[in-house]
Write a protein that holds these residues in place. Structure first.
Motif, short mmCIF file in Angstrom:
data_model
loop_
_atom_site.label_atom_id
_atom_site.label_comp_id
_atom_site.label_asym_id
_atom_site.label_seq_id
_atom_site.Cartn_x
_atom_site.Cartn_y
_atom_site.Cartn_z
N ALA A 120 1.35 14.67 -6.25
CA ALA A 120 0.21 13.93 -5.71
C ALA A 120 -0.81 13.65 -6.80
O ALA A 120 -1.37 12.54 -6.87
N CYS A 121 -1.08 14.62 -7.66
CA CYS A 121 -2.02 14.40 -8.76
C CYS A 121 -1.49 13.37 -9.75
O CYS A 121 -2.26 12.57 -10.30
N ALA A 122 -0.17 13.39 -9.99
CA ALA A 122 0.42 12.39 -10.87
C ALA A 122 0.26 11.00 -10.28
O ALA A 122 -0.04 10.02 -11.00
N PHE A 123 0.46 10.86 -8.98
CA PHE A 123 0.27 9.58 -8.30
C PHE A 123 -1.16 9.09 -8.49
O PHE A 123 -1.39 7.92 -8.83
N HIS A 379 -4.93 4.31 1.09
CA HIS A 379 -3.77 5.18 0.89
C HIS A 379 -4.09 6.27 -0.12
O HIS A 379 -3.71 7.44 0.06
N GLY A 380 -4.81 5.92 -1.19
CA GLY A 380 -5.19 6.92 -2.19
C GLY A 380 -6.09 8.00 -1.61
O GLY A 380 -5.98 9.18 -1.98
N ILE A 381 -6.99 7.61 -0.68
CA ILE A 381 -7.83 8.62 -0.01
C ILE A 381 -6.98 9.58 0.79
O ILE A 381 -7.22 10.79 0.81
N HIS A 382 -5.94 9.07 1.45
CA HIS A 382 -5.03 9.94 2.19
C HIS A 382 -4.27 10.89 1.26
O HIS A 382 -4.04 12.05 1.60
N VAL A 383 -3.89 10.38 0.08
CA VAL A 383 -3.23 11.25 -0.89
C VAL A 383 -4.18 12.34 -1.35
O VAL A 383 -3.80 13.52 -1.47
N LEU A 384 -5.43 11.98 -1.61
CA LEU A 384 -6.43 12.96 -2.03
C LEU A 384 -6.66 14.01 -0.94
O LEU A 384 -6.79 15.21 -1.23
N GLY A 388 -5.94 18.28 -0.92
CA GLY A 388 -6.80 19.34 -0.39
C GLY A 388 -6.08 20.22 0.62
O GLY A 388 -6.20 21.45 0.59
N VAL A 389 -5.29 19.59 1.50
CA VAL A 389 -4.56 20.36 2.52
C VAL A 389 -3.51 21.27 1.87
O VAL A 389 -3.42 22.46 2.20
#
Length: 435
Positions: A120-123, A379-384, A388-389
């Motif tokens: 996720a961080c790489a994305f 979509h990026g906000i959902h990845v962020l 956290g989750v």
């Protein structure tokens, strides 16, 4: 008797099971099924949430297919493909984490969650690279869309007029929405060629910001003139900013023709042609000038020149030569074995796209990037949020909270992550792979 009741209350009424099984559920399966229903209801509204953006995408693509054909070339397919692979792999690790939790494999669970967070961080890192490039080149949404280059990579005249490595003659009035100087009409030298071939002398001027002390009528908060005690309008002295310019140098260029797609490269310019057209260059008519063209100077570096202004003095186009009697017979020398009529080159689809991408953006191209940033940004906000989750789940996994009878949070987070990945799998071809 009281001790037994106390033990049941401390164990939430589920002796021998995880302490995280709540007392208002019959058993672990009951709690898991209830949570599963809740997460599916949440994901259903997430699909509805994104569907509005997909509808906007569909409508604009149907009514303005040209902006999608042009603008998608601004997107880097390589980065999009890497992000697609990263998210697909992260879905595998998220599903594997669920399996490890079901089997009580704590070390495997921790590893899989950590890999999911890393993907996720790489994305997000790759999206940062893409976004930063677009910000630098002014390829943004709404009225902020003012690209420094075309989707084919050619420099463009811009309203901002401060792109790295270039400077143009355009002076833009943001209030009126039109250029006030720097656009020239009717300077084409060859009407058969694409774009503009201008015979211009280009000069560079430095700008100096100064202030001048002036006296002006004083007004109140409502903009009404203030009257003094003597009954006369009151005045005040203020510093008014001024920009002065001074001649720096002559930067008239000696340019070389660039062939159009599908054509053979032209011969090097002759000295006579270079002397007659000292700033002859093919430059597509920029949309910024509406009815005219501007002169764009390329410096060959990546510096921004805020305190410069470019001016050009362009000669009018030459009068067309007299073609003579078009019906008169003309001598045509015949050569044995050589056809007298040469077939006209028909541009392939690829060449048409390349020619299109070299020009200025079509009208409403900014709407493509409004939709692009809305969809990929959301979509990026959902990845962020997913980062956290999964970080919270990693902390709990390190504490040993998850057992074969309590792994619901891992399963719910994995389902959420699969939906996030699935949305990107749709976004990638719809935005990056249009052609």
């Amino acid at each position: 008797m009281s001790d037994a009741k106390h033990d049941d209350h401390g164990d939430h009424g589920h002796a021998g099971q995880s302490r995280f099984i709540q007392h208002h559920y019959d058993d672990a399966q009951h709690q898991f099924d209830s949570g599963k229903l809740g997460i599916w209801l949440f994901l259903a509204q997430e699909v509805l949430f994104f569907s509005a953006l997909f509808v906007a995408y569909t409508l604009y693509r149907h009514h303005h297919p040209e902006i999608y054909s042009y603008a998608h070339k601004y997107l880097d397919v390589k980065y999009g493909a890497i992000n697609t692979g990263v998210l697909i792999f992260s879905s595998l690790t998220a599903a594997w984490a669920v399996r490890c939790a079901q089997l009580g494999q704590r070390r495997g669970l921790i590893l899989c969650i950590a890999l999911t967070i890393g993907c996720a961080c790489a994305f997000l890192g790759i999206k940062y690279i893409e976004y930063s490039h677009k910000i630098h080149e002014h390829i943004l949404f709404g009225h902020y869309f003012d690209p420094c280059v075309s989707s084919g990579g050619r420099e463009l005249l811009t309203r901002n007029n401060n792109c790295a490595g270039t400077k143009s003659t355009v002076v833009w009035d943001y209030g009126a929405g039109t250029p006030t100087a720097g656009c020239f009409n009717d300077i084409d030298q060859d009407p058969r060629a694409e774009g503009v071939q201008a015979d211009c002398a280009v000069k560079e001027y430095g700008l100096t910001e100064t202030s001048k002390r002036v006296t002006q009528p004083r007004v109140d908060a409502d903009g009404k003139p203030v009257v003094g005690a003597d009954g006369k309008p009151a005045t005040e002295e203020v510093d008014r900013p001024e920009v002065t310019e001074h001649f720096t140098r002559d930067i008239t260029e000696k340019c070389v023709e660039e062939p159009l797609p599908g054509e053979e490269p032209a011969e090097p310019r002759s000295p006579a042609h270079a002397a007659k057209f000292p700033c002859w260059r093919p430059a597509y008519q920029p949309a910024v000038c509406k009815k005219g063209v501007g002169i764009l100077v390329e410096y060959g570096d990546q510096e921004e020149r805020e305190h410069l202004r470019i001016k050009a003095e362009c000669k009018p186009p030459p009068k067309p030569a007299d073609a003579g009697d078009l019906l008169a017979d003309k001598d045509r020398p015949l050569q044995l074995g050589k056809p007298q009529i040469q077939p006209r080159h028909q541009l392939t689809v690829h060449e048409q796209h390349e020619l299109e991408a070299a020009g200025p953006p079509p009208e409403h191209t900014n709407m493509f990037f409004t939709i692009y940033f809305a969809m990929t940004g959301l979509h990026g906000i959902h990845v962020l949020f997913g980062v956290g989750v999964f970080t919270w789940l990693l902390i709990r996994a390190l504490k040993g909270h998850f057992t074969p009878d309590y792994f619901g949070p891992i399963d719910y987070a994995a389902l959420y992550w699969h939906i996030v990945d699935l949305i990107w799998i749709f976004l990638f071809p719809l935005l990056y792979l249009i052609h």
